[in-house]
Design a protein around this motif. Sequence first.
Motif: not given
Length: 221
Positions: A44-54, A56-63, A104-110
């Motif tokens: 999510r913090l990388s500059h690779m747009k494809a990885l960022n989109i994937l 974000v989709c994973y986190v939003n769908v699961i949450r 956990v992803s959101e915890i680490f990102r913060a």
Amino acid sequence: MKFDFQLILDSIPLLLQGAAVTIEITAMAVGIGLVLGLITSICRLSHMKALNILAVCYVNVIRGTPMLVQIFLIYFALPMVIGERINPFVAAVAACSINSGAYVSEIFRAGIQSVDRGQMEAGRSLGLSWGQTMRYVILPQAFKHVIPPLGNEFISMTKETSLVSVIGFEELTRRGQLIIAKTYGSFEIWMTVAAIYLIMTLGIARLVSYLEKRFATDDRN
């Protein structure tokens, strides 16, 4: 209504076996979730747009979907796609891990974003790559910040494993249901189940408090 203490004493061994399974699932789920969450947060913090989109989709769908639905999808729906039945234990761990990873992803990102941006610039100026700076400079500092919320996630997952009882997996809650089906002692058994969950979560809270103090002591030294 007569309170049956003997029923509680007779049921404790079976309930403790269920509690051991609950702890096992929780530990595995949070352990896998830590790895999955860390990878997702970095994506999510990388500059690779494809990885960022994937990510974000994973986190939003699961949450954005109930964990109970996720369990049903993995245990009941996925076998229809792959043509093979999934072991209840595997389904339970998979569902809990995937769910935990998103939070956990959101915890680490913060935690990562809480580290001063100058740290990244300082690491890059020393000749470190983005990945090396993240590994050796940013993540060690971020980890100290995320211990309390990770502890909360551990406690939440301990309680949420009760949902896997819907697929017949015999963790603590399911053991309680089976005992009640035979003895009809709902009040005594559910009170005992609640007490065991409370003891487990208080134990985790104490462990998290210890780790916080340990890291604080290391910082002062």
